[in-house]
Write an enzyme that holds these catalytic residues in place. Structure first.
Site, PDB file in Angstrom:
ATOM      1  N   ASP A 186      20.554 -25.086 -50.284  1.00  0.00           N
ATOM      2  CA  ASP A 186      18.903 -25.037 -50.294  1.00  0.00           C
ATOM      3  C   ASP A 186      18.473 -23.540 -50.322  1.00  0.00           C
ATOM      4  O   ASP A 186      17.171 -23.359 -50.471  1.00  0.00           O
ATOM      5  CB  ASP A 186      18.290 -25.726 -49.161  1.00  0.00           C
ATOM      6  N   TYR A 278      21.088 -14.032 -47.337  1.00  0.00           N
ATOM      7  CA  TYR A 278      22.490 -13.984 -46.747  1.00  0.00           C
ATOM      8  C   TYR A 278      23.084 -12.605 -47.380  1.00  0.00           C
ATOM      9  O   TYR A 278      24.133 -12.121 -46.862  1.00  0.00           O
ATOM     10  CB  TYR A 278      23.373 -15.170 -47.319  1.00  0.00           C
TER      11      TYR A 278
HETATM   12  P1  NAD Z   1      25.684 -31.243 -37.239  1.00  0.00           P
HETATM   13  O1  NAD Z   1      26.913 -30.958 -36.508  1.00  0.00           O
HETATM   14  O2  NAD Z   1      24.443 -31.684 -36.663  1.00  0.00           O
HETATM   15  O3  NAD Z   1      25.864 -32.583 -37.964  1.00  0.00           O
HETATM   16  C1  NAD Z   1      27.241 -32.753 -38.628  1.00  0.00           C
HETATM   17  C2  NAD Z   1      27.509 -34.286 -38.585  1.00  0.00           C
HETATM   18  O4  NAD Z   1      28.814 -34.420 -39.263  1.00  0.00           O
HETATM   19  C3  NAD Z   1      27.791 -34.691 -37.097  1.00  0.00           C
HETATM   20  O5  NAD Z   1      27.576 -36.007 -36.758  1.00  0.00           O
HETATM   21  C4  NAD Z   1      29.289 -34.959 -37.138  1.00  0.00           C
HETATM   22  O6  NAD Z   1      29.789 -35.940 -36.249  1.00  0.00           O
HETATM   23  C5  NAD Z   1      29.567 -35.109 -38.610  1.00  0.00           C
HETATM   24  N1  NAD Z   1      30.933 -35.100 -39.117  1.00  0.00           N
HETATM   25  C6  NAD Z   1      31.747 -33.996 -38.968  1.00  0.00           C
HETATM   26  N2  NAD Z   1      33.030 -34.250 -39.642  1.00  0.00           N
HETATM   27  C7  NAD Z   1      32.786 -35.265 -40.314  1.00  0.00           C
HETATM   28  C8  NAD Z   1      33.727 -35.884 -41.303  1.00  0.00           C
HETATM   29  N3  NAD Z   1      34.893 -35.563 -41.392  1.00  0.00           N
HETATM   30  N4  NAD Z   1      33.278 -37.283 -41.780  1.00  0.00           N
HETATM   31  C9  NAD Z   1      31.972 -37.704 -41.406  1.00  0.00           C
HETATM   32  N5  NAD Z   1      31.223 -36.745 -40.649  1.00  0.00           N
HETATM   33  C10 NAD Z   1      31.595 -35.888 -40.043  1.00  0.00           C
HETATM   34  O7  NAD Z   1      25.235 -30.187 -38.241  1.00  0.00           O
HETATM   35  P2  NAD Z   1      24.214 -29.737 -39.041  1.00  0.00           P
HETATM   36  O8  NAD Z   1      23.437 -28.447 -38.390  1.00  0.00           O
HETATM   37  O9  NAD Z   1      23.176 -30.912 -38.908  1.00  0.00           O
HETATM   38  O10 NAD Z   1      24.569 -29.362 -40.575  1.00  0.00           O
HETATM   39  C11 NAD Z   1      25.251 -30.411 -41.163  1.00  0.00           C
HETATM   40  C12 NAD Z   1      25.915 -29.793 -42.580  1.00  0.00           C
HETATM   41  O11 NAD Z   1      25.017 -29.352 -43.570  1.00  0.00           O
HETATM   42  C13 NAD Z   1      26.632 -28.363 -42.170  1.00  0.00           C
HETATM   43  O12 NAD Z   1      27.934 -28.334 -42.870  1.00  0.00           O
HETATM   44  C14 NAD Z   1      25.724 -27.452 -42.746  1.00  0.00           C
HETATM   45  O13 NAD Z   1      26.461 -26.170 -42.533  1.00  0.00           O
HETATM   46  C15 NAD Z   1      25.218 -28.157 -43.976  1.00  0.00           C
HETATM   47  N6  NAD Z   1      23.977 -27.605 -44.545  1.00  0.00           N
HETATM   48  C16 NAD Z   1      24.176 -26.924 -45.612  1.00  0.00           C
HETATM   49  C17 NAD Z   1      23.142 -26.563 -46.360  1.00  0.00           C
HETATM   50  C18 NAD Z   1      23.199 -25.879 -47.659  1.00  0.00           C
HETATM   51  O14 NAD Z   1      22.438 -24.966 -48.025  1.00  0.00           O
HETATM   52  N7  NAD Z   1      24.206 -26.229 -48.230  1.00  0.00           N
HETATM   53  C19 NAD Z   1      21.690 -26.468 -45.639  1.00  0.00           C
HETATM   54  C20 NAD Z   1      21.698 -27.211 -44.514  1.00  0.00           C
HETATM   55  C21 NAD Z   1      22.797 -27.637 -43.786  1.00  0.00           C
HETATM   56  C1  G6P Z   2      20.328 -22.396 -44.844  1.00  0.00           C
HETATM   57  C2  G6P Z   2      21.338 -22.276 -45.694  1.00  0.00           C
HETATM   58  C3  G6P Z   2      22.578 -23.207 -45.115  1.00  0.00           C
HETATM   59  C4  G6P Z   2      22.954 -23.158 -43.740  1.00  0.00           C
HETATM   60  C5  G6P Z   2      21.518 -23.131 -42.977  1.00  0.00           C
HETATM   61  C6  G6P Z   2      21.807 -22.725 -41.597  1.00  0.00           C
HETATM   62  O1  G6P Z   2      19.777 -23.567 -44.903  1.00  0.00           O
HETATM   63  O2  G6P Z   2      21.069 -22.371 -47.017  1.00  0.00           O
HETATM   64  O3  G6P Z   2      23.535 -23.381 -45.934  1.00  0.00           O
HETATM   65  O4  G6P Z   2      23.715 -23.968 -43.274  1.00  0.00           O
HETATM   66  O5  G6P Z   2      20.457 -22.147 -43.530  1.00  0.00           O
HETATM   67  O6  G6P Z   2      20.509 -22.906 -40.828  1.00  0.00           O
HETATM   68  P1  G6P Z   2      20.688 -22.992 -39.093  1.00  0.00           P
HETATM   69  O7  G6P Z   2      19.199 -23.148 -38.761  1.00  0.00           O
HETATM   70  O8  G6P Z   2      21.531 -24.113 -38.830  1.00  0.00           O
HETATM   71  O9  G6P Z   2      21.260 -21.558 -38.679  1.00  0.00           O
HETATM   72 MN    MN Z   3      23.499 -22.912 -47.919  1.00  0.00          MN
END
Ligand code: NAD
Ligand code: G6P
Ligand code: MN
Length: 456
Positions: A186, A278
């Site tokens: 995102d 980043y």
């Molecule tokens: P979080 O730890 O709150 O949530 C992650 C959830 O995944 C937890 O409930 C955990 O139990 C579950 N989980 C862990 N391993 C698992 C598996 N093998 N199968 C199913 N569920 C599993 O984390 P968060 O801060 O909410 O972030 C969630 C994910 O989204 C992270 O990987 C984060 O980096 C990603 N994210 C990516 C972007 C992006 O730009 N691509 C943006 C925002 C968040």
């Molecule tokens: C942005 C990035 C994600 C990352 C997140 C971390 O959304 O694109 O890849 O996981 O920031 O945010 P946080 O608030 O968890 O540090």
């Molecule tokens: Mn990202």
């Protein structure tokens, strides 16, 4: 064919198909934003069934219960469930949204603390910590995608589990012929949204040109979608004068405001393009190390902030048995963006999105098999990347270095190779020295016992 007909029907105003969606990582801090956005966007992207899946039943339960209350109030015809059973989760799905965090937030804290304690950048997705998270995610994501394919061979898998760069490379290798896996971040869109705040326009009226790897890229142009004027000079000038703020600055922690603030510094040193936030870690690693607190990193801030807020909101709603006025409480640009990606596919919209795809000439002077991040037109047959031509030597040098590090860490996963991991760490700009690489790698091996393949 069937989907095409459904699409045409929709255009004529006849019955519209509704979709089955599973969210992997139902217990994520981002799920509430999705639940609310699915209500808000129910006309644009109608849901029939929504299943939350997580390996941690206890963490997911309050989010599931919150969902039951929300949908009872605002979307009663939706079939919602939450489960830890893969068959229940995946069978019959049209879209699977993946947001797992391999190892959870406590392991994110270790990824950040361990390198920082050794004087290197400790960050969720960049540098040594990002590679540590990458090895955990290779294990868990590859397993999860095999599970999904067992029960839903044709579902679209929209992955944004991090570190998306390394996950994308691993999925490319594990599922080379699978055309229905998309990796998405995102942050480029967040930067575009922030430009719209600065320009005082609607972000959807901006038409960006972008190149890079995930969490390592630049905007070469930001066009006015209507007039074609390149607004980058104006953006550059305004940032030099006033700095840069996220679109949703009022809801951000200080560390995010600092991060956006660094865009001004980056552009004063490297004025060609508008950077992804980043890039700061790769361009100013020493400065960032000095300004990060090794005892309280972003993971700690998230656990004390967003995670607490999400779960206390769930507890309140469950206790009261109603949502009350909380519906508008959280901004969810993140969820809306991911839902729009699904919509582009479902309705063959060929709309533009910044996605992570195999290069194949999109960046002309980079290797074909790099997973790059560029603007794509997205429809029912997947993404069509838009070419940016050759990129200048400075950017090419940075990106070739990083893509090599990312590929080597995936080699380390497949070959269980300590040597490849050491190469990946040594090459990474945020480590950059073989002795430091060995030291931090050894500490991370210890911290990740049972979550990484055993490196020999
Ligand atoms: P979080 O730890 O709150 O949530 C992650 C959830 O995944 C937890 O409930 C955990 O139990 C579950 N989980 C862990 N391993 C698992 C598996 N093998 N199968 C199913 N569920 C599993 O984390 P968060 O801060 O909410 O972030 C969630 C994910 O989204 C992270 O990987 C984060 O980096 C990603 N994210 C990516 C972007 C992006 O730009 N691509 C943006 C925002 C968040
Ligand atoms: C942005 C990035 C994600 C990352 C997140 C971390 O959304 O694109 O890849 O996981 O920031 O945010 P946080 O608030 O968890 O540090
Ligand atoms: Mn990202």
């Amino acid at each position: 064919q069937q989907k095409r007909r459904r699409y045409l029907k929709r255009e004529k105003g006849v019955a519209m198909k509704s979709y089955n969606v599973c969210i992997v990582g139902g217990g994520s801090t981002y799920t509430l934003g999705f639940l609310k956005s699915f209500v808000r966007l129910r006309e644009e992207f109608p849901l029939k069934k929504l299943v939350l899946f997580d390996i941690d039943a206890e963490r997911q339960e309050p989010i599931g219960k919150y969902g039951e209350i929300l949908f009872r109030e605002r979307f009663p015809e939706l079939d919602l469930s939450y489960t830890t059973d893969i068959k229940e989760a995946y069978e019959g799905m049209d879209f699977v949204f993946m947001q797992m965090r391999a190892g959870g937030l406590p392991m994110r804290a270790k990824d950040e603390h361990i390198p920082l304690s050794m004087g290197m950048i400790g960050q969720e997705t960049c540098g040594a910590g990002g590679m540590a998270y990458g090895l955990r995610s290779c294990v868990d994501m590859i397993k999860a995608v095999h599970d999904i394919r067992n029960y839903a061979p044709d579902a679209w898998i929209l992955n944004y589990s991090n570190p998306a760069a390394i996950v994308a490379e691993a999925l490319r290798r594990e599922f080379p012929d699978d055309k229905r896996i998309l990796n998405i971040c995102d942050q480029p869109e967040n930067v575009v949204r922030s430009c719209s705040r600065l320009l005082g326009c609607n972000w959807e009226d901006l038409d960006p040109v972008y190149f890079g790897l995930n969490h390592y890229g630049w905007f070469t142009h930001i066009y006015d979608a209507h007039t074609g004027e390149d607004l980058l000079p104006k953006i550059r000038e305004t940032i030099a004068k006033n700095g840069f703020l996220p679109q949703d600055a009022e809801q951000r922690d200080q560390s995010w405001l600092d991060t956006y603030g660094m865009v001004q510094t980056i552009m004063s040193d490297f004025p060609d393009y508008l950077p992804n936030t980043y890039d700061q870690y790769y361009l100013y690693p020493d400065y960032k190390v000095q300004h990060l607190n090794p005892n309280f990193t972003r993971a700690d801030e998230v656990m004390a902030g967003r995670e607490k807020r999400v779960f206390s909101e769930c507890a309140e709603v469950i206790k009261e048995g109603k949502l009350g006025d909380r519906f508008h409480a959280i901004s969810d640009a993140h969820a809306e963006m991911m839902i729009k990606v699904a919509e582009a596919i479902a309705y063959n919209k060929n709309s533009r999105h910044i996605l992570i795809v195999e290069n194949n000439g999109a960046i002309a002077n980079m290797q074909d098999d790099a997973m790059v991040e560029v603007v794509c037109e997205l429809g029912i047959n997947g993404p069509r990347p838009m070419r940016v031509g050759n990129i200048p030597q400075f950017y090419l040098g940075l990106l070739v270095n990083q893509v090599s590090s990312e590929k080597l860490i995936v080699d380390a996963y497949y070959e269980h190779s300590y040597e490849k991991a050491l190469q990946a760490f040594t090459l990474n700009r945020l480590v950059g020295d073989a002795k430091k690489a060995r030291k931090v790698l050894d500490a991370l091996i210890e911290a990740n016992k049972g979550m990484w393949p055993e490196l020999k």
